[in-house]
Design a protein around this motif. Structure first.
Motif, PDB file in Angstrom:
ATOM      1  N   ASP A  71      16.267  11.511 -41.110  1.00 47.02           N
ATOM      2  CA  ASP A  71      16.351  10.584 -40.261  1.00 47.02           C
ATOM      3  C   ASP A  71      15.638   9.587 -40.698  1.00 47.02           C
ATOM      4  O   ASP A  71      14.533   9.722 -40.945  1.00 47.02           O
ATOM      5  N   PHE A  72      15.970   8.296 -41.100  1.00 42.29           N
ATOM      6  CA  PHE A  72      15.144   7.226 -41.808  1.00 42.29           C
ATOM      7  C   PHE A  72      14.909   6.106 -40.580  1.00 42.29           C
ATOM      8  O   PHE A  72      14.859   4.908 -41.143  1.00 42.29           O
ATOM      9  N   THR A  73      15.001   6.437 -39.296  1.00 41.12           N
ATOM     10  CA  THR A  73      14.639   5.565 -38.350  1.00 41.12           C
ATOM     11  C   THR A  73      13.352   4.652 -38.343  1.00 41.12           C
ATOM     12  O   THR A  73      13.397   3.445 -38.221  1.00 41.12           O
ATOM     13  N   THR A  74      12.360   5.468 -39.029  1.00 43.40           N
ATOM     14  CA  THR A  74      11.229   4.667 -39.144  1.00 43.40           C
ATOM     15  C   THR A  74      11.220   3.620 -40.051  1.00 43.40           C
ATOM     16  O   THR A  74      10.640   2.377 -40.058  1.00 43.40           O
ATOM     17  N   PHE A  75      12.146   3.812 -41.030  1.00 47.39           N
ATOM     18  CA  PHE A  75      12.293   2.925 -42.285  1.00 47.39           C
ATOM     19  C   PHE A  75      13.545   1.805 -42.239  1.00 47.39           C
ATOM     20  O   PHE A  75      14.151   1.276 -43.094  1.00 47.39           O
ATOM     21  N   ARG A  76      13.926   1.917 -40.957  1.00 47.27           N
ATOM     22  CA  ARG A  76      15.220   0.946 -40.507  1.00 47.27           C
ATOM     23  C   ARG A  76      14.980  -0.127 -39.855  1.00 47.27           C
ATOM     24  O   ARG A  76      14.239  -0.256 -38.859  1.00 47.27           O
ATOM     25  N   SER A  77      15.367  -1.223 -40.150  1.00 46.95           N
ATOM     26  CA  SER A  77      15.148  -2.575 -39.183  1.00 46.95           C
ATOM     27  C   SER A  77      15.553  -2.400 -38.033  1.00 46.95           C
ATOM     28  O   SER A  77      16.840  -1.792 -37.983  1.00 46.95           O
ATOM     29  N   VAL A  78      14.901  -3.067 -37.263  1.00 51.30           N
ATOM     30  CA  VAL A  78      15.622  -3.127 -35.568  1.00 51.30           C
ATOM     31  C   VAL A  78      16.689  -3.637 -35.634  1.00 51.30           C
ATOM     32  O   VAL A  78      17.712  -3.503 -34.666  1.00 51.30           O
ATOM     33  N   HIS A  79      17.255  -4.509 -36.748  1.00 50.28           N
ATOM     34  CA  HIS A  79      18.565  -5.286 -36.762  1.00 50.28           C
ATOM     35  C   HIS A  79      19.471  -4.509 -37.337  1.00 50.28           C
ATOM     36  O   HIS A  79      20.616  -5.137 -37.465  1.00 50.28           O
ATOM     37  N   CYS A  80      19.438  -3.349 -37.740  1.00 50.32           N
ATOM     38  CA  CYS A  80      20.198  -2.699 -38.780  1.00 50.32           C
ATOM     39  C   CYS A  80      21.466  -2.329 -37.900  1.00 50.32           C
ATOM     40  O   CYS A  80      21.507  -1.737 -36.588  1.00 50.32           O
ATOM     41  N   GLN A  81      22.582  -2.341 -38.697  1.00 49.97           N
ATOM     42  CA  GLN A  81      23.768  -2.271 -37.756  1.00 49.97           C
ATOM     43  C   GLN A  81      24.787  -0.979 -37.813  1.00 49.97           C
ATOM     44  O   GLN A  81      25.798  -0.615 -37.612  1.00 49.97           O
ATOM     45  N   ALA A  82      24.032  -0.079 -38.885  1.00 54.71           N
ATOM     46  CA  ALA A  82      24.470   1.204 -39.427  1.00 54.71           C
ATOM     47  C   ALA A  82      24.493   2.068 -38.060  1.00 54.71           C
ATOM     48  O   ALA A  82      23.908   2.064 -37.207  1.00 54.71           O
ATOM     49  N   ALA A  83      25.963   2.768 -38.182  1.00 51.12           N
ATOM     50  CA  ALA A  83      26.159   3.885 -37.189  1.00 51.12           C
ATOM     51  C   ALA A  83      25.121   4.841 -36.956  1.00 51.12           C
ATOM     52  O   ALA A  83      24.701   5.145 -35.587  1.00 51.12           O
ATOM     53  N   SER A  84      24.357   5.256 -38.049  1.00 51.46           N
ATOM     54  CA  SER A  84      23.569   6.429 -37.980  1.00 51.46           C
ATOM     55  C   SER A  84      22.540   6.195 -38.894  1.00 51.46           C
ATOM     56  O   SER A  84      22.607   5.532 -40.092  1.00 51.46           O
TER      57      SER A  84
END
Length: 248
Positions: free
Chosen positions: A153-166
């Motif tokens: 789970d790469f939530t920490t490394f994901r932009s707050v604007h990311c549109q990916a479903a997971s």
């Protein structure tokens, strides 16, 4: 309607990213405008990835559909002539089947990130790499990077604007090596989250400087919280280097 696969090389510095934007220039707009001036009708460019503002590409795969057939070499030459002076080059152009899609047929994507590790300012590499003056331990960065390889789970490394479903992604590789003053970070996966590569590199930079340990990187990963990100590396050091398709 013939479909042409293009391989694009570009300097991302003057663009708001690859995808067409209402508030500034994009790689997509430049290529589409050039193609339309050649074929005489609106053209849509589909690409393997969506690079951010300032991110570069050595071999971005894309495709366009046109209403009549062109010799691929002549189309490539015409596109390069019309794209000037924008820093984009079509380095390859081939006809592909109608069901080949630059984005949806892609099986994997690879990026490279370049860090120049020296105190002196950048001249030739300005806008092409991230300069870190403090000495970096590339071996420690590589060892820590292996904690991010695999399914996480790469939530920490994901932009707050990311549109990916997971936020779940499988990272195939994340390698770090030194060549003189240059630290090269190579990574590959089927797909990436928005800002994932830059976020991973930023944290590895902290490890290399001794500000984070391998355990700190694991803790950030497992926190699944963007607020726990140590640093997001700047875009100018990032390059899209490869897209992989069936049979290639």
């Amino acid at each position: 309607m013939p479909r042409y696969a293009l391989t694009l090389e570009f300097d991302g510095s003057p663009f708001m990213g690859l995808q067409r934007q209402a508030h500034g220039p994009s790689v997509q707009q430049s290529v589409e405008d050039a193609a339309e001036s050649i074929v005489g009708h609106p053209v849509l460019l589909y690409a393997a990835g969506r690079t951010d503002t300032g991110v570069h590409a050595r071999a971005m795969r894309a495709h366009i559909d046109v209403e009549r057939a062109f010799d691929p070499f002549r189309l490539m030459e015409a596109l390069n002539a019309r794209i000037r002076p924008d820093p984009i080059a079509v380095v390859d152009c081939v006809i592909v089947p109608d069901d080949w899609h630059a984005r949806f047929s892609c099986l994997g994507r690879a990026y490279e990130y370049r860090i120049i590790n020296r105190r002196a300012p950048l001249t030739l590499e300005a806008g092409r790499a991230w300069r870190i003056a403090r000495p970096l331990d590339a071996a420690a960065m590589h060892e820590a990077a292996q904690e991010l390889v695999g399914h996480h789970d790469f939530t920490t490394f994901r932009s707050v604007h990311c549109q990916a479903a997971s936020p779940l992604k499988t990272l195939d590789r994340l390698d770090v090596r030194r060549e003189g003053d240059t630290i090269i970070i190579e990574t590959a996966a089927r797909s990436f989250l928005h800002h994932q590569v830059r976020s991973m590199v930023g944290c590895l930079g902290l490890v290399g400087q001794g500000l984070w340990s391998r355990a700190d990187l694991v803790a950030a990963r497992d926190a699944r919280d963007r607020q726990k990100l140590g640093h997001n590396a700047p875009p100018e050091g990032l390059y899209f280097v490869k897209a992989i398709y069936p049979g290639e």
